[in-house]
Design a protein around this motif. Sequence first.
Motif, short mmCIF file in Angstrom:
data_model
loop_
_atom_site.label_atom_id
_atom_site.label_comp_id
_atom_site.label_asym_id
_atom_site.label_seq_id
_atom_site.Cartn_x
_atom_site.Cartn_y
_atom_site.Cartn_z
N ASN A 1 0.79 -1.23 0.00
CA ASN A 1 0.00 0.00 0.00
C ASN A 1 0.82 1.28 0.00
O ASN A 1 0.26 2.36 -0.04
N ASP B 1 -5.83 -4.63 -8.80
CA ASP B 1 -6.43 -3.53 -8.06
C ASP B 1 -5.28 -2.76 -7.42
O ASP B 1 -4.61 -3.28 -6.51
N SER C 1 -3.99 0.34 -5.37
CA SER C 1 -4.28 1.44 -4.46
C SER C 1 -3.04 1.65 -3.61
O SER C 1 -2.93 1.11 -2.50
N THR D 1 -6.97 3.17 -8.16
CA THR D 1 -7.88 3.87 -7.26
C THR D 1 -7.20 4.99 -6.49
O THR D 1 -7.87 5.65 -5.67
N SER D 2 -5.92 5.22 -6.70
CA SER D 2 -5.22 6.33 -6.06
C SER D 2 -4.22 6.91 -7.04
O SER D 2 -3.94 6.31 -8.10
N GLY E 1 -8.30 7.18 -9.69
CA GLY E 1 -7.21 7.99 -9.17
C GLY E 1 -6.45 8.57 -10.34
O GLY E 1 -6.39 7.96 -11.43
#
Length: 372
Positions: free
Chosen positions: A239, A264, A266, A294-295, A312
């Motif tokens: 992460n 995925d 992030s 997503t970021s 993101g």
Amino acid sequence: MRLSKLAMVGVVTLSVNQLAYADAVEIDAMSLLNQYNLITSGNVISTSEIDGNALIGGNVNGGMYNMHSTSNAAVPSLTVGGDLKGNVQTKGKGLNIGGDVSGSLTINDGGDAYINSVSGTVRNLANGNGSTSVVGNVSGTVETNGGNTIFGGTNTGTVKANGSGTVINQPVSVPFDPAAAAANAVNTLGQFSNQLAGTDFNSNYTITGGKVTFNATPNTDGLAVFNINDGESFFNSVNEFAFNIGSATSILFNVFDDALSEYDISVNFLANSAVDLADILLWNFTDADSLHITSQFGGSILALGTDVVTHGNIEGTLAAKTLNQNAEIHSQPSGFVPPSAVPVPAAAFLFAPALLGFLGLRRKANTVKAAA
């Protein structure tokens, strides 16, 4: 050895007139990544914006393109091989749509616009710098403010040329085939991706908890190469990214998977590195079926066989199969320098008469990593 997803690109044949935007000259893979902020072989659905030029092989539904006029005016701000629908805006000059415009298109900064047919609404704010040319029929509305409106087929809708412009009914020739231009660019970048995937890694990373620290040990050319094997598992388990770049001036990440994979992503790029290092980072996803970002993500992305969904921002150019865009793509002109042992493929002549497919090969090497 599994073939690249781009290995099945077939033969494309086109007829080309003299280019209006640029001469038909050789263009290599890195030039494509700098001339365009987005390149796809398939469709784009967008509710957001792209800083620079876009080259889209399929259809477009919505979005805002070249919103900061950051890219080279030698190519149009938006090139689409298929149809255009939804609400679309462009700011950079020039446009080439290979299919029908059934949505609402506003061209804010003018330039010459070429469209195959119009059943929706097109408004070109040319302001004395450009015109609107429709190859076929107009059943919707075409309005050019400060420039000519030209159509080659039948008008059963509304055609206007305000200000100093005039409406002209005559045959229209497009400067190049947009679908073939996209296919050629994807072909070129696919070859480039395959070649990069065979580059020996020279740098390693460590993982502590969910934090990855990339420790660059570049070669004499300033290139650091990381291999990430089992990429889906890797991105699912981390992460945070931290970078010790040392003397590296270009950083390549080859991301591999043994099976078809869905990512995925992030990840928090620490210390503003998503922006600060964006111009030297290049991510080469060789096997991904899908990417869900997503970021904020730093660096340009090669994912030629991949369906990409964004929530993101991407700091850099994206080259993908399709895009469902829900966050911005920011232009970060690449300073990445490819390995000297890798011949950067040129797109022959970008709009040449024949575009050939290829078989992709890659070599997978083990990544050395330490887990704490």
